[in-house]
Design an enzyme around this catalytic site. Structure first.
Site, PDB file in Angstrom:
ATOM      1  N   SER A 126      45.965  31.768  41.220  1.00 22.98           N
ATOM      2  CA  SER A 126      45.326  31.961  42.527  1.00 22.98           C
ATOM      3  C   SER A 126      43.954  31.308  42.542  1.00 22.98           C
ATOM      4  CB  SER A 126      45.179  33.462  42.763  1.00 22.98           C
ATOM      5  OG  SER A 126      44.301  33.726  43.812  1.00 22.98           O
ATOM      6  N   TYR A 153      43.239  42.825  39.741  1.00 23.17           N
ATOM      7  CA  TYR A 153      44.276  41.846  40.085  1.00 23.17           C
ATOM      8  C   TYR A 153      43.804  40.425  39.732  1.00 23.17           C
ATOM      9  CZ  TYR A 153      46.528  38.340  42.937  1.00 23.17           C
ATOM     10  OH  TYR A 153      47.124  37.173  43.340  1.00 23.17           O
ATOM     11  N   LYS A 157      45.062  37.415  36.717  1.00 21.08           N
ATOM     12  CA  LYS A 157      45.368  35.983  36.870  1.00 21.08           C
ATOM     13  C   LYS A 157      44.573  35.171  35.844  1.00 21.08           C
ATOM     14  CE  LYS A 157      48.399  36.293  40.131  1.00 21.08           C
ATOM     15  NZ  LYS A 157      49.802  36.081  39.793  1.00 21.08           N
TER      16      LYS A 157
END
Ligand code: UFG
Length: 343
Positions: A126, A153, A157
């Site tokens: 992302s 979150y 990544k």
């Protein structure tokens, strides 16, 4: 025909990617635990493609189950790893769940791949890894510094990218492509698959289409006092079908390219930033629907502005996100109407 294992293949980006892979002649096996998606998505994929992907309801954290899938398929040439928990707010409340799901699944997958000598992995990352790039790094390219994640979150990544780099350093056979997505929106033009948000949508586009459908009273625009031309935040909204096609290009390149870096990273975006207020106007233009909205305070943790420099993906993958934004927004509305049975 070569087979691709798609984890999280019944999810939003995974289902669109499965369609594009199958239309390019790949066989697909989806593994998904259906924690945030529906098995009915397989019907949509089959209706579009005319073939049904194989499906296994398993959790990628389960080594034995995953091992069985590889055991049954000696024709797997690559893996695209979408399966992950992805709600930013939820990750703040349940960090351990996020670390377990998102880190454990990648580690298990890499172990099973190695055991079966499958060496190609495409990983869903992302633009969140860039945080708020400084002005000198806008549009943001792949060399921009990685910044401390604002949520568990986002951190998963970043850590997953590090896991891939470390695993590739230790095992020269492993090849990885890390794709950093900007903001995926829209739905397949058939309106047979699309985004299925759980509960009240956190992301902009599902909230917009649900508001237009009368499910939400009005859209709340989070802040109009940012240092941007109209004061609202700027993002790079990329059509999910364009994004899906980039995965096929990435897989093709992993299988065919003679000279490639062991780990390659690509930004996947359009190269154009759009503000929230511009997007509302575009949505009204694309659909003829009036969108009720009001300006409210800033949302905690929001990035002011970020958009991609996608040149590396354009040149190296031979891919471009070029679907016009009005078509993209119309596809999102068509999908919402399909879901709500609005004529
Ligand atoms: N927004 C609103 N109202 C809403 C929802 C969103 O004004 O009801 C605004 C946000 O403030 C932001 C823009 O719309 O300016 C886009 O918001 P999204 O939540 O759709 O997307 P984000 O860019 O905030 O989040 C995305 C991904 C995350 C990822 C994050 C990293 O959805 O997975 O980028 O920046 F972590």
């Amino acid at each position: 025909m070569a087979r691709i294992l798609v984890t999280g293949g019944t999810g939003y980006i995974g289902s669109h990617t499965t369609v594009e892979l199958m239309q390019q002649g790949y066989n697909v096996t989806i593994v998904d635990n259906l924690s945030n998606s529906s098995v009915d998505v397989l019907d949509g994929i089959e209706a579009i493609v005319g073939r049904r992907p194989e499906f296994a309801n398993i959790d990628c954290n389960n080594y034995v189950d995953l091992d069985n899938v590889f055991e049954q398929h000696s024709d797997i040439v690559g893996v695209i790893h979408f399966a992950a928990s992805k709600a930013v707010n939820e990750s703040v409340e349940k960090p351990l769940l996020y670390y377990r799901n998102n880190l454990g699944s990648l580690i298990t997958l890499l172990e099973v791949m190695k055991a079966h000598q499958v060496s190609n992995i495409v990983f869903s990352s992302s633009c969140t890894v860039y945080g708020q790039p400084d002005a000198a790094h806008l549009p943001v390219d792949e060399t921009a510094p990685i910044q401390k994640a604002l949520s568990p979150y986002g951190n998963t990544k970043q850590i997953n990218e590090e896991i891939i780099n470390d695993a590739a350093y230790a095992d020269k056979n492993l090849k990885a492509t890390i794709l950093r997505y900007f903001n995926p929106i829209g739905a397949h033009p058939s309106a047979l698959i699309g985004e299925l948000p759980n509960g009240v949508p956190q992301n902009l586009l599902p909230y917009v289409t649900q508001t237009a459908a009368g499910i939400r009273k009005e859209l709340k625009v989070f802040g109009d006092d940012y240092n941007t031309p109209d004061g609202s935040c700027i993002r790079d909204y990329i059509y999910v079908v364009d994004l899906a096609k980039a995965h096929v290009k990435a897989i093709d390149r992993m299988i065919n390219a003679k000279n490639r870096d062991q780990v390659e990273v690509f930004n996947l975006g359009t190269g154009h930033g759009i503000s929230v207020l511009e997007l509302i106007k575009d949505f009204e233009k694309a659909t003829g629907k009036k969108l009720p909205y009001s300006i409210v305070g800033r949302r905690e943790g929001d990035i002011e502005q970020v958009w991609a420099e996608p040149r590396k993906a354009n040149e190296v993958l031979g891919w471009r996100a070029d679907t016009p934004i009005l078509d993209v927004l119309a596809s999102a509305w068509k999908w919402e109407k399909h879901l709500r049975k609005i004529l």
